[in-house]
Structures are given as C-alpha cells and as structure tokens.
Design a protein around this motif. Structure first.
Motif, PDB file in Angstrom:
ATOM      1  N   TYR A 180     -11.593  24.719 -24.510  1.00 54.69           N
ATOM      2  CA  TYR A 180     -10.506  25.487 -25.112  1.00 54.69           C
ATOM      3  C   TYR A 180      -9.440  24.560 -25.704  1.00 54.69           C
ATOM      4  O   TYR A 180      -8.859  24.854 -26.751  1.00 54.69           O
ATOM      5  CB  TYR A 180      -9.868  26.399 -24.061  1.00 54.69           C
ATOM      6  CG  TYR A 180      -8.866  27.366 -24.628  1.00 54.69           C
ATOM      7  CD1 TYR A 180      -9.280  28.577 -25.171  1.00 54.69           C
ATOM      8  CD2 TYR A 180      -7.505  27.069 -24.643  1.00 54.69           C
ATOM      9  CE1 TYR A 180      -8.371  29.473 -25.710  1.00 54.69           C
ATOM     10  CE2 TYR A 180      -6.588  27.958 -25.181  1.00 54.69           C
ATOM     11  CZ  TYR A 180      -7.029  29.158 -25.712  1.00 54.69           C
ATOM     12  OH  TYR A 180      -6.116  30.033 -26.256  1.00 54.69           O
ATOM     13  N   CYS A 181      -9.207  23.441 -25.034  1.00 53.32           N
ATOM     14  CA  CYS A 181      -8.164  22.511 -25.472  1.00 53.32           C
ATOM     15  C   CYS A 181      -8.739  21.353 -26.284  1.00 53.32           C
ATOM     16  O   CYS A 181      -8.155  20.266 -26.352  1.00 53.32           O
ATOM     17  CB  CYS A 181      -7.356  22.026 -24.273  1.00 53.32           C
ATOM     18  SG  CYS A 181      -6.417  23.365 -23.477  1.00 53.32           S
ATOM     19  N   ASP A 182      -9.890  21.587 -26.891  1.00 56.99           N
ATOM     20  CA  ASP A 182     -10.439  20.729 -27.937  1.00 56.99           C
ATOM     21  C   ASP A 182     -10.809  19.334 -27.438  1.00 56.99           C
ATOM     22  O   ASP A 182     -10.712  18.357 -28.181  1.00 56.99           O
ATOM     23  CB  ASP A 182      -9.446  20.629 -29.100  1.00 56.99           C
ATOM     24  CG  ASP A 182     -10.131  20.350 -30.437  1.00 56.99           C
ATOM     25  OD1 ASP A 182     -11.313  20.707 -30.576  1.00 56.99           O
ATOM     26  OD2 ASP A 182      -9.485  19.780 -31.328  1.00 56.99           O
ATOM     27  N   GLU A 183     -11.262  19.234 -26.183  1.00 58.48           N
ATOM     28  CA  GLU A 183     -11.751  17.965 -25.664  1.00 58.48           C
ATOM     29  C   GLU A 183     -13.243  18.132 -25.354  1.00 58.48           C
ATOM     30  O   GLU A 183     -13.672  18.217 -24.198  1.00 58.48           O
ATOM     31  CB  GLU A 183     -10.963  17.538 -24.420  1.00 58.48           C
ATOM     32  CG  GLU A 183     -11.195  16.085 -24.057  1.00 58.48           C
ATOM     33  CD  GLU A 183     -10.322  15.584 -22.919  1.00 58.48           C
ATOM     34  OE1 GLU A 183     -10.527  14.438 -22.483  1.00 58.48           O
ATOM     35  OE2 GLU A 183      -9.432  16.337 -22.465  1.00 58.48           O
ATOM     36  N   LYS A 184     -14.038  18.190 -26.403  1.00 56.41           N
ATOM     37  CA  LYS A 184     -15.454  18.523 -26.270  1.00 56.41           C
ATOM     38  C   LYS A 184     -16.253  17.547 -25.416  1.00 56.41           C
ATOM     39  O   LYS A 184     -17.116  17.994 -24.652  1.00 56.41           O
ATOM     40  CB  LYS A 184     -16.091  18.654 -27.658  1.00 56.41           C
ATOM     41  CG  LYS A 184     -15.777  19.969 -28.354  1.00 56.41           C
ATOM     42  CD  LYS A 184     -16.609  20.145 -29.611  1.00 56.41           C
ATOM     43  CE  LYS A 184     -16.406  21.517 -30.221  1.00 56.41           C
ATOM     44  NZ  LYS A 184     -17.253  21.712 -31.418  1.00 56.41           N
ATOM     45  N   PRO A 185     -16.026  16.237 -25.500  1.00 51.71           N
ATOM     46  CA  PRO A 185     -16.811  15.348 -24.632  1.00 51.71           C
ATOM     47  C   PRO A 185     -16.632  15.659 -23.148  1.00 51.71           C
ATOM     48  O   PRO A 185     -17.604  15.638 -22.383  1.00 51.71           O
ATOM     49  CB  PRO A 185     -16.277  13.954 -24.992  1.00 51.71           C
ATOM     50  CG  PRO A 185     -15.783  14.091 -26.394  1.00 51.71           C
ATOM     51  CD  PRO A 185     -15.195  15.473 -26.462  1.00 51.71           C
ATOM     52  N   LEU A 186     -15.406  15.965 -22.730  1.00 41.27           N
ATOM     53  CA  LEU A 186     -15.166  16.311 -21.323  1.00 41.27           C
ATOM     54  C   LEU A 186     -15.801  17.655 -20.989  1.00 41.27           C
ATOM     55  O   LEU A 186     -16.363  17.835 -19.899  1.00 41.27           O
ATOM     56  CB  LEU A 186     -13.666  16.343 -21.034  1.00 41.27           C
ATOM     57  CG  LEU A 186     -13.271  16.581 -19.571  1.00 41.27           C
ATOM     58  CD1 LEU A 186     -13.759  15.422 -18.694  1.00 41.27           C
ATOM     59  CD2 LEU A 186     -11.765  16.765 -19.428  1.00 41.27           C
ATOM     60  N   ALA A 187     -15.714  18.607 -21.911  1.00 43.79           N
ATOM     61  CA  ALA A 187     -16.331  19.919 -21.690  1.00 43.79           C
ATOM     62  C   ALA A 187     -17.834  19.776 -21.501  1.00 43.79           C
ATOM     63  O   ALA A 187     -18.420  20.372 -20.581  1.00 43.79           O
ATOM     64  CB  ALA A 187     -16.034  20.839 -22.871  1.00 43.79           C
ATOM     65  N   LEU A 188     -18.468  18.967 -22.346  1.00 43.73           N
ATOM     66  CA  LEU A 188     -19.912  18.753 -22.219  1.00 43.73           C
ATOM     67  C   LEU A 188     -20.245  18.051 -20.912  1.00 43.73           C
ATOM     68  O   LEU A 188     -21.199  18.432 -20.206  1.00 43.73           O
ATOM     69  CB  LEU A 188     -20.415  17.934 -23.409  1.00 43.73           C
ATOM     70  CG  LEU A 188     -21.914  17.595 -23.409  1.00 43.73           C
ATOM     71  CD1 LEU A 188     -22.759  18.857 -23.413  1.00 43.73           C
ATOM     72  CD2 LEU A 188     -22.265  16.710 -24.601  1.00 43.73           C
ATOM     73  N   GLU A 189     -19.469  17.041 -20.564  1.00 44.36           N
ATOM     74  CA  GLU A 189     -19.708  16.312 -19.323  1.00 44.36           C
ATOM     75  C   GLU A 189     -19.721  17.251 -18.123  1.00 44.36           C
ATOM     76  O   GLU A 189     -20.629  17.188 -17.269  1.00 44.36           O
ATOM     77  CB  GLU A 189     -18.623  15.242 -19.136  1.00 44.36           C
ATOM     78  CG  GLU A 189     -18.714  14.499 -17.815  1.00 44.36           C
ATOM     79  CD  GLU A 189     -17.491  13.613 -17.547  1.00 44.36           C
ATOM     80  OE1 GLU A 189     -17.299  13.209 -16.378  1.00 44.36           O
ATOM     81  OE2 GLU A 189     -16.710  13.344 -18.495  1.00 44.36           O
ATOM     82  N   TYR A 190     -18.740  18.136 -18.040  1.00 44.37           N
ATOM     83  CA  TYR A 190     -18.642  19.001 -16.867  1.00 44.37           C
ATOM     84  C   TYR A 190     -19.621  20.162 -16.918  1.00 44.37           C
ATOM     85  O   TYR A 190     -20.139  20.588 -15.872  1.00 44.37           O
ATOM     86  CB  TYR A 190     -17.195  19.467 -16.676  1.00 44.37           C
ATOM     87  CG  TYR A 190     -16.428  18.494 -15.812  1.00 44.37           C
ATOM     88  CD1 TYR A 190     -16.370  18.655 -14.438  1.00 44.37           C
ATOM     89  CD2 TYR A 190     -15.831  17.370 -16.363  1.00 44.37           C
ATOM     90  CE1 TYR A 190     -15.706  17.745 -13.629  1.00 44.37           C
ATOM     91  CE2 TYR A 190     -15.168  16.447 -15.567  1.00 44.37           C
ATOM     92  CZ  TYR A 190     -15.112  16.643 -14.198  1.00 44.37           C
ATOM     93  OH  TYR A 190     -14.477  15.723 -13.392  1.00 44.37           O
TER      94      TYR A 190
END
Length: 490
Positions: free
Chosen positions: A250-260
């Motif tokens: 939601y807050c536009d940090e896709k690498p972290l979103a994918l990681e989790y």
C-alpha cells in the motif's frame, strides 16, 4: 479523547460473547487499570477485550468490511437510489451529517482501541516476571501488531493516495496511553511507525507463538487451556508478516511487500506441512463460504448472522438492502468460479422479483443446536475474514518482475477457485483487479485497492458498466470535526 479500559469475564476464545461493560477511567484514577494488570489472566482479559470490540458494527463487524467501505468501492446497486440508506457514502458526500458522524465514530473507536493496546504494552514491560517469557512475548507482540493494524486502517481511510502525496499530514500516531492531542504526522512517517511496530511484533511472536510449529490450533483444549489456541483469531506470527506485506504494498515499497508475501507463502504452504490450505470445493463443506482454512487472521463475531440479516437479506427493503445488479454479478465471475456458485443465490424479493443476493454472510444453520460434534465441525459460522492467504499470492503476482513467476502465483489462486490457467502475463493487472473484486467482496479491501493505485475511474454498481470518476476528494475522508477543533483549541 477519553480513556477506556476493557473489563469482561475470562471465557474461552471460542465462546466469547461481548464485553460485559466498558469502565470509563479518568486519567487521574488508575486503580482499576492497575488491578486488571496484576495477574496474567488480567492481561488476557484486556487483550481479548480489544479483539471483541473489533467486531463492533462500527468497525470490522460492519462499516470497515461489509458495508461503508465496500459501498465506497461501488459494488452495490440501488433500486431506490434517492432514498437508499447508503447513497451518501456511495456518492462520497462527506458533508452529510450522518456520514460525518459515522466516520467520527470510526475514528474514535480506533483510537480508543489503540490507547488500550498501549496500556497493555506499557504494563507488559512492568510485568515480565509475572507473565514469563512465553506470555510476555505473545501478549506484547499481539498488542503491537493490533496497534499497527488500527493505525494502518486509519491511514487507509484518512490518509492520502500514498504514491501521490506521501508527505500529507493526516493522523496522529499514539504510542502511549497518555491522553493528549498528538501532532498530525505525514503519511510516510505514519508508515514507518506502522512498519516498526510490525517488525517488533514479528520479533516477539517469533520467539513464542505456537502457530509457527503447531498451526492455528483451531480447537478447544491444550495444557494452557485456550490462551494459546485459536491462533488465527489473534494477530499471530504469520498474520503479522502478512499485514506487513499488505502495508508495504500500500505504501509503495514493493520489494518489502514481495519479501514478506513470499515468507508467509513459504512457511504456511511449504511442502509436507501445509498450515492454511486452499479449500476443496469438490469435497469440502459447502456452507463454509468464508474458507476457514485459508484465513491467516479472522475475528470471531457471534453477531455475524446480523450482517446478513441487516444488510444483504432478500427480506430487506430496496432502500436498505445491499445487493449487486444481476448483470454485474455475472460479469464479475467466470462460470466455473466456486465463489460465484456458493456465495451468490437468486432469491425472490418482497415484490416477487428474482435477483441475485450475496450469501457470504448467510447464517450457517445447525441441524441440532445441542450437538457438540456439529457445533465444533461448524465453528467457522462466526468467522469474519481479516487476512487471507490468497492475498499473499496476489501480492506476489503484482510485485514479481519475472512474468512467469507472477503468472505462477496468480494461477495458484485461480486453480483453487476452479478457473483456467492464464498464460499471458500482460493480463495480470486486469486479472488482479478482477480477483480483488471477487475475492474480497464484503471484506472492505477493494476501495483501498483502488486508492492504492490512484485509479481515476472505477466501475459504478448502480448502473451497469458505467464508471465513477475518482479524485483525492473522494479517496480521502476529512478529519472529524472534533479532531479539528481539538487542534484549534490547543
């Protein structure tokens, strides 16, 4: 903002009814609060109270899932639009007194729960010896995660379209139980605090959450009673990781979103030990329209039948019922989709007209209300979804740069819903939007999906295939008047 401490009977998680009462505590008088936190059981009481209050019709038992937020996503059709109870929400008319009052109540309830989370967190640090390592880690981890969840949903309602205006001041972040007017923080600072809370919660829960090795433990019993069971009714270790994936996307940090998202998928769907399997619609319980085994986190709401009765039933008048136009229902799904087959029914209304009605929240009837085996088998009848494993697959599909990997994760959910495999990666954005519509109706996620992407047009449910032009004025709910006045008077 007033301070409240929850007080109610200690009962098994499965049998929770409602808070006996709220005790209003003046900031100067902390006697009852201190008594509550002088035993391990008192901590459990306080934490359970927060989970119970989440089921309020003003929060996840209505407005934040099945009604207001989904109305704003333009799901529903209004046969009598000029007098419909939810028309002002559908039109984003935040100036109407009813709408203003409704959102002011949501705001107040969230901050009330946040203050209670903070009281638990503070007392945890004063009672490490009383709680022991296991209870300390789990209780503090859950309280931090709940604080993050509530701030995040406040951000999704009152915050900006994040990718367009992340520095907009939007809401205070309450990190203590002290009653005070806190400064409005920019959205990006709120995000960092949410992320920090979730990572701290992950660290605490990783040490002691039984879900990591034993799964959800969705049954009565165990040497600890029910304190450490029914883990998917709590902000457990996997739910915290999944929420962090949702927040990061939601807050536009896709690498972290994918990681989790991949962390969760790898842990709960690992070969040989699948903890939250996709449902089997060919041989499973067809009355389980919530897909119990897929819920990483849900709240247990004994008033769930009222959601159907009050909002979706064919017995409701045209000015009150929430239903989707027949053409839109049929256009939303592929014919083989299990969600289409089991979450919708054609029923006659009061005028003897047959049309589609949404059945996800339809009460699950027991053949024998005293049959304990049947009651245990159908424990899902009071579940309301908060986070699904399918969302992690959608996040992976959206965030992967590799089109083959992205297709793989999207097709995993499609296969679980009896849909054909996709082979064209260029279709992923459109297909993901369709999946959010189908998967999360009645769960308050679609509007936030649109807001996250800053979509300029969304489909209008009131007239088949028409579109609503969107803008920040529609996506961002204004601060409650009382909150504005607090800042002026300060």
């Amino acid at each position: 903002m007033k301070k409240y401490i929850l007080y109610f009977m200690i009962v098994p998680c499965l049998l929770l009814t409602s808070c006996n009462k709220w005790l209003e505590i003046d900031p100067e008088d902390r006697v009852i609060e201190k008594n509550l936190f002088n035993s391990k059981e008192g901590f459990i009481v306080a934490l359970n109270g927060i989970y119970i209050e989440m089921s309020s019709p003003d929060l996840y038992g209505g407005k934040m899932e099945a009604t207001v937020i989904d109305v704003m996503a333009q799901y529903y059709t209004y046969a009598m639009p000029s007098v419909h109870a939810y028309l002002d929400y559908a039109n984003f008319d935040y100036t109407q007194e009813g709408v203003k009052g409704s959102f002011a109540t949501i705001w107040a309830k969230y901050y009330n729960l946040i203050i209670n989370c903070n009281a638990i967190i503070e007392h945890c640090d004063e009672a490490t010896g009383l709680l022991g390592d296991k209870y300390y880690n789990v209780i503090k981890g859950e309280a931090l995660a709940l604080r993050a969840l509530f701030h995040f949903d406040l951000l999704r309602v009152w915050g900006p379209v994040y990718k367009e205006n992340k520095k907009m001041e939007c809401l205070p972040y309450a990190e203590s139980s002290k009653i005070e007017v806190r400064p409005l923080l920019p959205a990006n600072e709120v995000y960092e605090k949410i992320k920090a809370d979730l990572k701290a919660a992950e660290s605490y829960l990783q040490k002691s959450d039984p879900i990591i090795t034993e799964g959800a433990l969705f049954s009565i019993g165990g040497y600890d009673g029910n304190d450490m069971r029914y883990r998917n009714l709590r902000m457990n270790y996997f739910a915290v990781q999944a929420l962090l994936a949702r927040v990061a996307l939601y807050c536009d940090e896709k690498p972290l979103a994918l990681e989790y998202a991949l962390k969760v998928i790898g842990e709960v769907h690992r070969e040989g030990n699948v903890m939250f399997p996709f449902v089997n619609r060919t041989g499973g319980d067809l009355e389980d329209r919530m897909y119990q085994t897929e819920l990483l986190f849900a709240h247990y709401n004994l008033k769930r039948p009222d959601i159907y009765k009050n909002y979706f039933s064919n017995s409701l008048s045209n000015s009150n019922v929430l239903r989707v136009d027949d053409d839109l229902v049929e256009g939303m799904y592929e014919e083989t989709d299990f969600r289409y087959k089991y979450q919708w029914s054609k029923l006659k209304n009061a005028s003897d007209v047959e049309q589609y009605y949404f059945m996800k929240y339809k009460p699950v009837e027991l053949q024998n209300s005293e049959n304990k085996d049947e009651i245990i088998k159908k424990e899902y009848r009071y579940l309301v979804p908060m986070i699904r494993i399918s969302e992690m697959y959608y996040i992976a599909a959206e965030c992967y740069d590799d089109p083959e990997q992205a297709l793989f994760y999207l097709n995993e959910v499609r296969n679980a819903r009896a849909l054909k495999k996709l082979t064209d990666a260029s279709l992923i954005p459109d297909e993901l939007e369709k999946e959010y519509k189908r998967e999360f109706i009645g769960e308050g996620q679609l509007f936030f999906y649109y807001k996250r992407l800053g979509k300029e047009e969304i489909q209008y449910g009131n007239y088949s295939w028409d579109a609503v032009t969107m803008s920040s004025d529609k996506y961002v709910v204004p601060l409650p008047d009382a909150e504005k006045n607090n800042r002026i008077s300060k």
